[in-house]
Write a protein that holds these residues in place. Sequence first.
Motif, mmCIF file in Angstrom:
data_model
loop_
_atom_site.group_PDB
_atom_site.id
_atom_site.type_symbol
_atom_site.label_atom_id
_atom_site.label_comp_id
_atom_site.label_asym_id
_atom_site.label_seq_id
_atom_site.Cartn_x
_atom_site.Cartn_y
_atom_site.Cartn_z
ATOM 1 N N PRO A 1 0.959 -1.230 0.044
ATOM 2 C CA PRO A 1 -0.025 0.063 -0.081
ATOM 3 C C PRO A 1 0.886 1.228 0.152
ATOM 4 O O PRO A 1 2.012 1.224 0.469
ATOM 5 C CB PRO A 1 -0.872 -0.113 1.126
ATOM 6 C CG PRO A 1 -0.818 -1.597 1.617
ATOM 7 C CD PRO A 1 0.561 -2.125 1.101
ATOM 8 N N LEU A 2 0.256 2.151 -0.679
ATOM 9 C CA LEU A 2 1.227 3.515 -0.767
ATOM 10 C C LEU A 2 1.510 4.120 0.775
ATOM 11 O O LEU A 2 2.707 4.656 0.884
ATOM 12 C CB LEU A 2 0.253 4.660 -1.449
ATOM 13 C CG LEU A 2 0.015 4.293 -2.950
ATOM 14 C CD1 LEU A 2 -0.879 5.341 -3.607
ATOM 15 C CD2 LEU A 2 1.281 4.325 -3.808
ATOM 16 N N TYR A 3 0.615 4.181 1.659
ATOM 17 C CA TYR A 3 1.011 4.904 2.903
ATOM 18 C C TYR A 3 2.213 4.021 3.460
ATOM 19 O O TYR A 3 2.988 4.545 4.129
ATOM 20 C CB TYR A 3 -0.053 4.630 3.904
ATOM 21 C CG TYR A 3 -0.477 3.399 4.586
ATOM 22 C CD1 TYR A 3 0.083 3.041 5.868
ATOM 23 C CD2 TYR A 3 -1.434 2.606 3.915
ATOM 24 C CE1 TYR A 3 -0.229 1.755 6.208
ATOM 25 C CE2 TYR A 3 -1.598 1.195 4.670
ATOM 26 C CZ TYR A 3 -1.303 0.857 5.724
ATOM 27 O OH TYR A 3 -1.501 -0.371 6.183
ATOM 28 N N GLN A 4 2.256 2.642 3.222
ATOM 29 C CA GLN A 4 3.248 1.660 3.827
ATOM 30 C C GLN A 4 4.805 2.075 3.085
ATOM 31 O O GLN A 4 5.671 2.146 3.598
ATOM 32 C CB GLN A 4 3.123 0.277 3.828
ATOM 33 C CG GLN A 4 1.748 -0.042 4.712
ATOM 34 C CD GLN A 4 1.492 -1.659 4.659
ATOM 35 O OE1 GLN A 4 2.434 -2.400 3.943
ATOM 36 N NE2 GLN A 4 0.976 -2.151 5.572
ATOM 37 N N GLN A 5 4.554 2.529 1.685
ATOM 38 C CA GLN A 5 5.591 2.700 1.123
ATOM 39 C C GLN A 5 6.098 3.974 1.516
ATOM 40 O O GLN A 5 7.391 4.125 1.697
ATOM 41 C CB GLN A 5 5.511 2.881 -0.435
ATOM 42 C CG GLN A 5 4.929 1.417 -1.242
ATOM 43 C CD GLN A 5 4.494 1.759 -2.592
ATOM 44 O OE1 GLN A 5 5.067 2.378 -3.341
ATOM 45 N NE2 GLN A 5 3.626 1.011 -3.192
ATOM 46 N N ILE A 6 5.570 4.907 1.753
ATOM 47 C CA ILE A 6 5.976 6.264 2.231
ATOM 48 C C ILE A 6 6.566 5.995 3.822
ATOM 49 O O ILE A 6 7.496 6.505 3.959
ATOM 50 C CB ILE A 6 4.679 7.359 2.319
ATOM 51 C CG1 ILE A 6 4.030 7.455 0.977
ATOM 52 C CG2 ILE A 6 5.042 8.655 2.998
ATOM 53 C CD1 ILE A 6 2.950 8.180 0.793
ATOM 54 N N ALA A 7 5.957 5.433 4.599
ATOM 55 C CA ALA A 7 6.163 5.046 5.749
ATOM 56 C C ALA A 7 7.779 4.217 5.939
ATOM 57 O O ALA A 7 8.798 4.774 6.517
ATOM 58 C CB ALA A 7 5.463 4.243 6.629
ATOM 59 N N ASN A 8 7.925 3.473 5.038
ATOM 60 C CA ASN A 8 9.134 2.627 4.937
ATOM 61 C C ASN A 8 10.055 3.421 4.475
ATOM 62 O O ASN A 8 11.459 3.529 4.814
ATOM 63 C CB ASN A 8 8.989 1.639 3.836
ATOM 64 C CG ASN A 8 8.091 0.544 4.372
ATOM 65 O OD1 ASN A 8 7.866 0.148 5.491
ATOM 66 N ND2 ASN A 8 7.755 -0.576 3.279
ATOM 67 N N ALA A 9 9.899 4.634 3.648
ATOM 68 C CA ALA A 9 11.041 5.565 3.104
ATOM 69 C C ALA A 9 11.236 6.439 4.022
ATOM 70 O O ALA A 9 12.442 6.651 4.334
ATOM 71 C CB ALA A 9 10.328 6.370 2.019
ATOM 72 N N LEU A 10 10.422 7.064 4.913
ATOM 73 C CA LEU A 10 10.962 7.788 6.035
ATOM 74 C C LEU A 10 11.471 7.000 6.832
ATOM 75 O O LEU A 10 12.453 7.561 7.724
ATOM 76 C CB LEU A 10 9.398 8.396 6.455
ATOM 77 C CG LEU A 10 8.852 9.386 5.627
ATOM 78 C CD1 LEU A 10 7.366 9.960 6.146
ATOM 79 C CD2 LEU A 10 9.661 10.925 5.260
ATOM 80 N N ARG A 11 11.021 5.806 7.415
ATOM 81 C CA ARG A 11 11.755 5.098 8.422
ATOM 82 C C ARG A 11 13.110 4.652 8.070
ATOM 83 O O ARG A 11 13.868 4.809 8.826
ATOM 84 C CB ARG A 11 11.048 3.726 8.390
ATOM 85 C CG ARG A 11 11.371 2.826 9.904
ATOM 86 C CD ARG A 11 10.722 1.612 9.786
ATOM 87 N NE ARG A 11 9.514 1.619 9.745
ATOM 88 C CZ ARG A 11 8.447 1.396 9.061
ATOM 89 N NH1 ARG A 11 8.976 0.872 7.734
ATOM 90 N NH2 ARG A 11 7.172 1.408 9.027
ATOM 91 N N THR A 12 13.598 4.488 6.913
ATOM 92 C CA THR A 12 14.814 4.268 6.382
ATOM 93 C C THR A 12 15.637 5.584 6.665
ATOM 94 O O THR A 12 16.887 5.153 7.031
ATOM 95 C CB THR A 12 14.797 3.874 4.984
ATOM 96 O OG1 THR A 12 14.004 2.691 4.689
ATOM 97 C CG2 THR A 12 16.173 3.702 4.425
ATOM 98 N N LYS A 13 15.066 6.644 6.437
ATOM 99 C CA LYS A 13 15.958 8.076 6.727
ATOM 100 C C LYS A 13 16.084 8.140 8.098
ATOM 101 O O LYS A 13 17.301 8.610 8.605
ATOM 102 C CB LYS A 13 15.221 9.141 6.126
ATOM 103 C CG LYS A 13 14.906 9.172 4.471
ATOM 104 C CD LYS A 13 14.168 10.480 4.068
ATOM 105 C CE LYS A 13 14.255 10.344 2.515
ATOM 106 N NZ LYS A 13 13.330 11.706 2.077
ATOM 107 N N ILE A 14 15.256 7.770 8.791
ATOM 108 C CA ILE A 14 15.379 7.674 10.437
ATOM 109 C C ILE A 14 16.189 6.991 10.895
ATOM 110 O O ILE A 14 17.282 7.157 11.636
ATOM 111 C CB ILE A 14 14.124 7.653 11.083
ATOM 112 C CG1 ILE A 14 12.890 8.769 10.772
ATOM 113 C CG2 ILE A 14 14.236 7.698 12.597
ATOM 114 C CD1 ILE A 14 11.688 8.630 11.302
ATOM 115 N N GLU A 15 16.292 5.704 10.394
ATOM 116 C CA GLU A 15 17.261 4.512 10.903
ATOM 117 C C GLU A 15 18.794 4.741 10.313
ATOM 118 O O GLU A 15 19.635 4.312 10.960
ATOM 119 C CB GLU A 15 16.686 3.147 10.638
ATOM 120 C CG GLU A 15 15.432 2.694 11.187
ATOM 121 C CD GLU A 15 14.898 1.647 10.719
ATOM 122 O OE1 GLU A 15 15.205 0.950 9.508
ATOM 123 O OE2 GLU A 15 13.952 0.979 11.555
#
Length: 365
Positions: free
Chosen positions: A5-19
């Motif tokens: 889902p799109l919201y998960q793709q966006i959350a994954n991208a932001l999570r990667t930047k944080i981690e």
Amino acid sequence: MEQIPLYQQIANALRTKIESGELQSGDQLPTEAEISKTYNVSRITSKRALTELENERLIYRIQGKGSFVSASPPPRQSSGGSSKDVLLILPFAHNPGLGDYEKGINEYLAATDYTLNIQSNTIVGQRKLLQSALQSSHSGLILYPVNSVSDLGILYQYHLSGYPLVTMDKCIQGIPFLSVVADNFDGGYQAARHLIDNNHTRVAFVSSQKIEDSSSLRERYFGYLKALFDAGQTDPDVHDLTELVLADGNPASKEYFIRLLETVMEHGITGIVAENDLMAIEIIQAAKEQGLSVPDHVSIVGFDDIQLAGLVEPKLSTISQDFERMGYLAAESLIGLIEQQPRFQAKENVVVPVRLVKRQTVKRL
């Protein structure tokens, strides 16, 4: 391969930047509007992505200022329902017009210490999500069931364990969960009555699924039957049209709706009560391809009043559900169960009124 889902793709991208450290403690994340523009998605989708990260304790929000990276996310508590998270399980990742459930839930939770975590069962399935949620630290669960008869074994485990659970849209057959539902019986009655009041004497109820598998669909069908009975229309040939439509047809195919429409025409049906708006719209499109006119050749009333109902040509007459109110009451009921408030212990179902929206798909004969 299943699409994320799109919201998960966006959350994954932001999570990667944080981690990775690209976004560090205290850094401000893009706003919902900025995320919507960057990823070309709706504000609902961008908000849901941020909610996912907030539920994971990776970010925190300050009203009026925005979202920020957390200093050190606290560890999630062990299972036992002691957290302040509640879970919403939906059978769709994105369904235009039904997002107001989430809006209503968040509106109620805003005045509490609870936060919302949303999961869709479109990828892993309802059963796996239910199994996982039962062992999680969530305080309770709001479930939009795929139907009234699936996964009864794991759901009965919820009942036996006393896990706070509220269903929305449908009741679970044989298990006394508190449910928040629309007044489907009255909706079915109003839809059929609208056609009868416009002099339609052969009105059919059409559905792409078995009526006995869904409590909401069953109530709509019973309301339809009551309206016909009150009007003295008791032709069993019309009542059983659902059974006449090809049982082995694929409701996702164009051919299914063309054949359904052919069946309607063969039986002299002039009015249709459709199980929902999506089915009604498919019938309208099939009629156009067959050179037929709605409402000149057949009148149709849908159910739900999704956004598309007011945009399709002709605009769809339908029964409107108050999705936002249902979400609000589901959240209120769940928190009442979690905190053992006396008025929620009886687990009496909450029924939300519906209303008829008259547009362009019903013609007076």
